[in-house]
Design a protein around this motif. Sequence first.
Motif, PDB file in Angstrom:
ATOM      1  N   PHE A   9      33.336  40.599  24.150  1.00  0.00           N
ATOM      2  CA  PHE A   9      34.278  39.701  24.233  1.00  0.00           C
ATOM      3  C   PHE A   9      33.561  38.324  24.557  1.00  0.00           C
ATOM      4  CE2 PHE A   9      35.379  43.650  26.202  1.00  0.00           C
ATOM      5  CZ  PHE A   9      36.725  44.139  26.084  1.00  0.00           C
ATOM      6  N   ARG A  10      32.534  38.330  23.804  1.00  0.00           N
ATOM      7  CA  ARG A  10      31.866  36.762  23.531  1.00  0.00           C
ATOM      8  C   ARG A  10      32.430  35.975  23.278  1.00  0.00           C
ATOM      9  NH1 ARG A  10      27.589  40.718  21.854  1.00  0.00           N
ATOM     10  NH2 ARG A  10      28.008  40.122  19.524  1.00  0.00           N
ATOM     11  N   ASN A  11      33.502  36.304  22.101  1.00  0.00           N
ATOM     12  CA  ASN A  11      34.366  35.535  21.401  1.00  0.00           C
ATOM     13  C   ASN A  11      36.170  35.384  21.485  1.00  0.00           C
ATOM     14  OD1 ASN A  11      34.976  32.919  19.351  1.00  0.00           O
ATOM     15  ND2 ASN A  11      35.827  34.790  17.688  1.00  0.00           N
ATOM     16  N   LEU A  12      35.747  35.828  23.182  1.00  0.00           N
ATOM     17  CA  LEU A  12      37.593  36.347  23.948  1.00  0.00           C
ATOM     18  C   LEU A  12      38.043  34.972  23.112  1.00  0.00           C
ATOM     19  CD1 LEU A  12      38.909  38.418  24.820  1.00  0.00           C
ATOM     20  CD2 LEU A  12      38.711  37.546  26.748  1.00  0.00           C
ATOM     21  N   ARG A  13      38.282  33.980  23.802  1.00  0.00           N
ATOM     22  CA  ARG A  13      39.569  32.884  23.196  1.00  0.00           C
ATOM     23  C   ARG A  13      40.221  33.138  21.122  1.00  0.00           C
ATOM     24  NH1 ARG A  13      39.338  26.826  23.751  1.00  0.00           N
ATOM     25  NH2 ARG A  13      41.166  26.301  22.334  1.00  0.00           N
ATOM     26  N   GLY A  14      38.796  32.616  20.122  1.00  0.00           N
ATOM     27  CA  GLY A  14      38.889  33.316  19.073  1.00  0.00           C
ATOM     28  C   GLY A  14      39.879  34.321  18.375  1.00  0.00           C
ATOM     29  N   ASP A  15      39.281  35.537  19.280  1.00  0.00           N
ATOM     30  CA  ASP A  15      39.299  36.758  18.915  1.00  0.00           C
ATOM     31  C   ASP A  15      41.498  37.114  19.055  1.00  0.00           C
ATOM     32  OD1 ASP A  15      37.584  37.423  17.459  1.00  0.00           O
ATOM     33  OD2 ASP A  15      36.291  38.648  19.745  1.00  0.00           O
ATOM     34  N   LEU A  16      41.367  36.300  20.468  1.00  0.00           N
ATOM     35  CA  LEU A  16      43.178  36.245  20.542  1.00  0.00           C
ATOM     36  C   LEU A  16      44.009  35.480  20.209  1.00  0.00           C
ATOM     37  CD1 LEU A  16      42.954  36.496  25.058  1.00  0.00           C
ATOM     38  CD2 LEU A  16      43.077  38.230  23.299  1.00  0.00           C
ATOM     39  N   PHE A  17      43.141  34.305  19.489  1.00  0.00           N
ATOM     40  CA  PHE A  17      43.859  33.492  18.228  1.00  0.00           C
ATOM     41  C   PHE A  17      44.537  34.283  17.372  1.00  0.00           C
ATOM     42  CE2 PHE A  17      44.634  30.170  15.890  1.00  0.00           C
ATOM     43  CZ  PHE A  17      45.687  28.939  16.289  1.00  0.00           C
ATOM     44  N   GLY A  18      43.459  35.072  16.854  1.00  0.00           N
ATOM     45  CA  GLY A  18      43.805  35.994  15.462  1.00  0.00           C
ATOM     46  C   GLY A  18      44.478  36.588  15.743  1.00  0.00           C
ATOM     47  N   GLY A  19      44.307  37.117  16.981  1.00  0.00           N
ATOM     48  CA  GLY A  19      45.754  38.813  17.464  1.00  0.00           C
ATOM     49  C   GLY A  19      46.794  38.383  16.990  1.00  0.00           C
ATOM     50  N   LEU A  20      47.162  37.023  17.623  1.00  0.00           N
ATOM     51  CA  LEU A  20      48.379  36.381  17.312  1.00  0.00           C
ATOM     52  C   LEU A  20      49.231  36.194  16.250  1.00  0.00           C
ATOM     53  CD1 LEU A  20      50.836  35.122  19.481  1.00  0.00           C
ATOM     54  CD2 LEU A  20      49.494  33.215  19.789  1.00  0.00           C
ATOM     55  N   THR A  21      48.362  35.114  15.626  1.00  0.00           N
ATOM     56  CA  THR A  21      48.086  34.997  14.323  1.00  0.00           C
ATOM     57  C   THR A  21      48.852  35.858  13.386  1.00  0.00           C
ATOM     58  OG1 THR A  21      46.726  32.516  15.064  1.00  0.00           O
ATOM     59  CG2 THR A  21      48.123  33.375  12.846  1.00  0.00           C
ATOM     60  N   THR A  22      47.448  36.973  13.441  1.00  0.00           N
ATOM     61  CA  THR A  22      48.024  37.721  12.238  1.00  0.00           C
ATOM     62  C   THR A  22      49.105  38.593  12.799  1.00  0.00           C
ATOM     63  OG1 THR A  22      46.404  38.749  13.604  1.00  0.00           O
ATOM     64  CG2 THR A  22      46.283  37.775  11.244  1.00  0.00           C
ATOM     65  N   ALA A  23      49.609  38.664  14.047  1.00  0.00           N
ATOM     66  CA  ALA A  23      50.851  39.364  14.495  1.00  0.00           C
ATOM     67  C   ALA A  23      51.815  38.468  13.962  1.00  0.00           C
ATOM     68  CB  ALA A  23      50.874  39.527  15.939  1.00  0.00           C
ATOM     69  N   ILE A  24      52.275  37.359  13.754  1.00  0.00           N
ATOM     70  CA  ILE A  24      52.656  36.794  13.322  1.00  0.00           C
ATOM     71  C   ILE A  24      53.431  36.847  12.022  1.00  0.00           C
ATOM     72  CG2 ILE A  24      53.957  34.026  12.850  1.00  0.00           C
ATOM     73  CD1 ILE A  24      52.966  33.428  15.508  1.00  0.00           C
ATOM     74  N   VAL A  25      52.126  37.237  11.140  1.00  0.00           N
ATOM     75  CA  VAL A  25      51.884  37.598   9.400  1.00  0.00           C
ATOM     76  C   VAL A  25      52.430  38.316   9.558  1.00  0.00           C
ATOM     77  CG1 VAL A  25      50.152  37.421   7.497  1.00  0.00           C
ATOM     78  CG2 VAL A  25      50.272  35.390   9.247  1.00  0.00           C
ATOM     79  N   SER A  26      51.738  39.921  10.342  1.00  0.00           N
ATOM     80  CA  SER A  26      52.728  40.810   9.686  1.00  0.00           C
ATOM     81  C   SER A  26      53.855  41.132  10.133  1.00  0.00           C
ATOM     82  CB  SER A  26      51.453  41.820  10.899  1.00  0.00           C
ATOM     83  OG  SER A  26      50.351  41.818  10.286  1.00  0.00           O
ATOM     84  N   LEU A  27      54.569  40.514  10.871  1.00  0.00           N
ATOM     85  CA  LEU A  27      55.595  41.087  10.975  1.00  0.00           C
ATOM     86  C   LEU A  27      56.802  40.943  10.646  1.00  0.00           C
ATOM     87  CD1 LEU A  27      57.477  41.527  13.296  1.00  0.00           C
ATOM     88  CD2 LEU A  27      58.218  39.926  13.868  1.00  0.00           C
ATOM     89  N   PRO A  28      56.821  40.069   9.071  1.00  0.00           N
ATOM     90  CA  PRO A  28      58.052  40.066   8.657  1.00  0.00           C
ATOM     91  C   PRO A  28      56.699  40.612   6.898  1.00  0.00           C
ATOM     92  CG  PRO A  28      56.613  37.602   8.239  1.00  0.00           C
ATOM     93  CD  PRO A  28      56.207  38.839   9.631  1.00  0.00           C
ATOM     94  N   LEU A  29      55.927  41.153   6.972  1.00  0.00           N
ATOM     95  CA  LEU A  29      55.857  41.505   5.688  1.00  0.00           C
ATOM     96  C   LEU A  29      55.974  43.080   6.552  1.00  0.00           C
ATOM     97  CD1 LEU A  29      52.232  40.817   4.984  1.00  0.00           C
ATOM     98  CD2 LEU A  29      54.671  39.951   3.912  1.00  0.00           C
ATOM     99  N   ALA A  30      55.597  43.673   7.694  1.00  0.00           N
ATOM    100  CA  ALA A  30      55.926  45.019   8.193  1.00  0.00           C
ATOM    101  C   ALA A  30      57.715  45.507   8.172  1.00  0.00           C
ATOM    102  CB  ALA A  30      55.470  45.062   9.042  1.00  0.00           C
ATOM    103  N   LEU A  31      58.105  44.106   8.219  1.00  0.00           N
ATOM    104  CA  LEU A  31      59.565  44.454   8.026  1.00  0.00           C
ATOM    105  C   LEU A  31      60.453  45.314   6.780  1.00  0.00           C
ATOM    106  CD1 LEU A  31      61.111  42.450  10.524  1.00  0.00           C
ATOM    107  CD2 LEU A  31      61.450  44.525  10.594  1.00  0.00           C
ATOM    108  N   ALA A  32      59.739  44.285   5.723  1.00  0.00           N
ATOM    109  CA  ALA A  32      59.503  43.814   4.238  1.00  0.00           C
ATOM    110  C   ALA A  32      59.054  45.179   3.594  1.00  0.00           C
ATOM    111  CB  ALA A  32      59.463  42.723   3.540  1.00  0.00           C
ATOM    112  N   PHE A  33      58.334  45.446   3.412  1.00  0.00           N
ATOM    113  CA  PHE A  33      57.640  47.268   3.273  1.00  0.00           C
ATOM    114  C   PHE A  33      58.658  48.596   3.757  1.00  0.00           C
ATOM    115  CE2 PHE A  33      53.446  44.295   2.605  1.00  0.00           C
ATOM    116  CZ  PHE A  33      53.711  44.291   1.649  1.00  0.00           C
ATOM    117  N   GLY A  34      59.052  47.850   5.035  1.00  0.00           N
ATOM    118  CA  GLY A  34      59.426  49.606   6.320  1.00  0.00           C
ATOM    119  C   GLY A  34      61.183  49.542   4.801  1.00  0.00           C
ATOM    120  N   VAL A  35      61.540  48.398   4.914  1.00  0.00           N
ATOM    121  CA  VAL A  35      62.991  48.428   3.837  1.00  0.00           C
ATOM    122  C   VAL A  35      61.861  48.834   2.571  1.00  0.00           C
ATOM    123  CG1 VAL A  35      64.739  46.636   3.322  1.00  0.00           C
ATOM    124  CG2 VAL A  35      64.372  46.792   6.030  1.00  0.00           C
ATOM    125  N   ALA A  36      61.543  47.892   1.905  1.00  0.00           N
ATOM    126  CA  ALA A  36      61.496  48.524   0.756  1.00  0.00           C
ATOM    127  C   ALA A  36      61.204  49.643   0.278  1.00  0.00           C
ATOM    128  CB  ALA A  36      60.068  47.733  -0.259  1.00  0.00           C
TER     129      ALA A  36
END
Length: 573
Positions: A9-36
Amino acid sequence: MQITNKIHFRNLRGDLFGGLTTAIVSLPLALAFGVASGAGAVAGLYGAVCVGFFAALFGGTPTLISEPTGPMTVVMTAIVAGLTASNPENGLAMAFTVVMLAGIFQIIFGIFKLGKYVTLMPYSVISGFMSGIGVILVILQIAPFLGQAAPKGGVIGTVQSIPQLLVNIDPIEAGLGALTLAIIFLMPSKFKRFVPPQLVALVVGTVLSLVLFPGADIRRIGEIPMGLPQLQMPVFTPGQVTTMVLDGVVLGMLGCIDTLLTAVIADSITRTQHDSDKELIGQGIGNLVSGLCGGLPGAGATMGTVVNIQTGATSAVSGITRALILLVVVLGAASLTQTIPMAVLAGIALKVGIDILDWSFLKRAHKVSLKGTLIMYGVLLLTVFVDLIVAVGVGVFIANILTIERLSNLQSQDVKTISDADDEIVLNQEEKQLLDRANNRVLLFYLSGPMIFGVSKAIAREHTAMADHDVLVLDLSDVPMLGVTASLAIENAIKDAVEQGRHVFIVGATGSVQRRLEKLGIFDLLPPQNLMEDRVEALRQAVALVPSTDKVAANVGTARPGLSDFSDPALQQ
């Protein structure tokens, strides 16, 4: 380099921001791959949550983001189509059982420390395989992109139906798909730093479809069940166990390759070193749980991982955060996605397929190696039109055969027979004088480097040069490894020399080479004093055994001397 602590937890801010950003990136891809895949959009979401969470928690790469990927989706699509066609009632449940099997195989690979071997294949094979998967993903998106249902028959069925698809194109849905691609391709880089273009395309395409075409018959995702998933118990029929196990192995192996290649990319960016075997165990646990929850299989995702690192993440906290954010979407906001047009998701998946293609190598492969190019295109075509595992198997086999041939030809140059003081090998002054005194009656048989099976032909070829010599000195001082086939070729050479009454000295056989010769019983053919460590001393004794010119003339027509000198009585019989 050293392995970085995965969770801190030494880089909590960077890790939380990375998690939020990648969640936003992942959402459309997860939906697209699920349908495909044919398993439904919710399967993509469950896969992103389950694989992402458990791979981050138990894996061996701190910044790796795991989720459904293009290659895994392509294989899962074939599995879903095949099993549902043969068993419509339980086919989908059986497909999720295959995902569980893939996870179990990955755990086994990790436990037995096979991670370092998974990616040990030629780049031409990997490139052709990945490009083939990209082509498959592109082909499978043609029908939904044009606003129509996917034809039966998978890739071949779609290719055969292209004229009909073009005739029956839906202008509205095709326009939405084209708009999606335009946004993803043309969005300025300065905006991509703040929001992923896939998410922008998803929102814009959905809003425009609702505002501009409220009454149009546009195919959409439809209702997605909210809440925790229902557990999928393993389902299989006795007649399809073999098929499911093979599919599980293919899916597991592909996940390993996809993940470890991404882990290498993460290492190169972060200057750290991942734990391959631990990563495979984490991926296996993630896929096992995903299959239980009715989710798609997943692997390390290059795009998500790079975005995660670039936004400042340094530990697995980012991957866990991303999975939890997506879980919130599944539990409470899944209803917001039901109006997303299928053509928009097809456009997103189409772009992923284009990105999977190895454009860099495709454009210059012919300049690098003609054989490598042929292997790459051969694997690509086999992947698209035959089978994934056949493509990899054939590609690896041919590439390895060509490599062995090349290495054998190079290594054969270090198999030399020397009977006088020439420049073929480095000899000191005394060795040169000894060979000159021997008057071509002493044959120095010099081997150098690893003696793999392909070198046995060169050993046999040089063996024919022994006919006119009285003493054979076999120098193995520079041989670090002796293969079984090469060992048998050496054994034949020694046996022939002994049977024809020639003296044989073996020099420099130590370590694994010595053990290999002992196990074959080669040392039993010679007296102990003929096993030496020093080549000079061996040449001295060899020259001492060479008969003088007068003696040779006196013994014309008689048997060659030498066999009676052996101390082993068994050799005198």
